[in-house]
Design a protein around this motif. Structure first.
Motif, PDB file in Angstrom:
ATOM      1  N   CYS A 160       0.832  -1.213   0.000  1.00  0.00           N
ATOM      2  CA  CYS A 160       0.000   0.000   0.000  1.00  0.00           C
ATOM      3  C   CYS A 160       0.855   1.247   0.000  1.00  0.00           C
ATOM      4  O   CYS A 160       0.637   2.155  -0.793  1.00  0.00           O
ATOM      5  N   TRP A 161       1.835   1.323   0.899  1.00  0.00           N
ATOM      6  CA  TRP A 161       2.598   2.567   0.944  1.00  0.00           C
ATOM      7  C   TRP A 161       3.673   2.659  -0.120  1.00  0.00           C
ATOM      8  O   TRP A 161       4.151   3.731  -0.440  1.00  0.00           O
ATOM      9  N   GLU A 162       4.033   1.545  -0.733  1.00  0.00           N
ATOM     10  CA  GLU A 162       4.998   1.621  -1.829  1.00  0.00           C
ATOM     11  C   GLU A 162       4.319   1.900  -3.179  1.00  0.00           C
ATOM     12  O   GLU A 162       4.886   2.582  -4.027  1.00  0.00           O
ATOM     13  N   ASP A 163       3.128   1.364  -3.365  1.00  0.00           N
ATOM     14  CA  ASP A 163       2.463   1.458  -4.660  1.00  0.00           C
ATOM     15  C   ASP A 163       1.515   2.650  -4.788  1.00  0.00           C
ATOM     16  O   ASP A 163       1.096   2.977  -5.884  1.00  0.00           O
ATOM     17  N   THR A 164       1.178   3.285  -3.675  1.00  0.00           N
ATOM     18  CA  THR A 164       0.244   4.412  -3.712  1.00  0.00           C
ATOM     19  C   THR A 164       1.018   5.702  -3.956  1.00  0.00           C
ATOM     20  O   THR A 164       2.024   5.966  -3.313  1.00  0.00           O
ATOM     21  N   SER A 165       0.515   6.501  -4.871  1.00  0.00           N
ATOM     22  CA  SER A 165       1.209   7.748  -5.203  1.00  0.00           C
ATOM     23  C   SER A 165       1.120   8.742  -4.049  1.00  0.00           C
ATOM     24  O   SER A 165       0.197   8.688  -3.230  1.00  0.00           O
ATOM     25  N   LEU A 166       2.083   9.654  -3.997  1.00  0.00           N
ATOM     26  CA  LEU A 166       2.076  10.688  -2.961  1.00  0.00           C
ATOM     27  C   LEU A 166       0.835  11.567  -3.068  1.00  0.00           C
ATOM     28  O   LEU A 166       0.299  12.012  -2.055  1.00  0.00           O
ATOM     29  N   LYS A 167       0.363  11.774  -4.267  1.00  0.00           N
ATOM     30  CA  LYS A 167      -0.849  12.587  -4.464  1.00  0.00           C
ATOM     31  C   LYS A 167      -2.032  11.956  -3.720  1.00  0.00           C
ATOM     32  O   LYS A 167      -2.750  12.634  -2.986  1.00  0.00           O
ATOM     33  N   ILE A 168      -2.216  10.672  -3.899  1.00  0.00           N
ATOM     34  CA  ILE A 168      -3.315   9.974  -3.232  1.00  0.00           C
ATOM     35  C   ILE A 168      -3.098   9.940  -1.721  1.00  0.00           C
ATOM     36  O   ILE A 168      -4.037  10.147  -0.949  1.00  0.00           O
ATOM     37  N   ARG A 176      -1.534  12.118   0.074  1.00  0.00           N
ATOM     38  CA  ARG A 176      -1.833  13.467   0.580  1.00  0.00           C
ATOM     39  C   ARG A 176      -3.337  13.693   0.680  1.00  0.00           C
ATOM     40  O   ARG A 176      -3.841  14.224   1.666  1.00  0.00           O
TER      41      ARG A 176
END
Length: 63
Positions: free
Chosen positions: A28-36, A38
């Motif tokens: 989850c934390w590796e594959d999720t973009s920083l935009k999402i 945030r």
């Protein structure tokens, strides 16, 4: 079935469940973009944490 026999069955299942949970969390934390992160982290403090990292640590790392 004895307690020892149950332990032989339950411990590996617990261990496997634990590591699958860790793996899913890491994904989850590796594959999720920083935009999402945030957008979804506004109410949990994650957005503020990301901003702190960007403001304070990024300049140190890049210097």
């Amino acid at each position: 079935m004895s307690v020892q026999e149950l332990g032989v069955i339950i411990f590996p299942l617990f261990f496997l469940t634990f590591w699958l949970s860790v793996f899913r969390e890491q994904q989850c934390w590796e594959d999720t973009s920083l935009k999402i992160l945030r957008e979804r982290g506004v109410h949990t403090g994650l957005t503020d944490y990301i901003q702190e990292i960007e403001q304070h640590l990024t300049p140190i790392i890049l210097s």
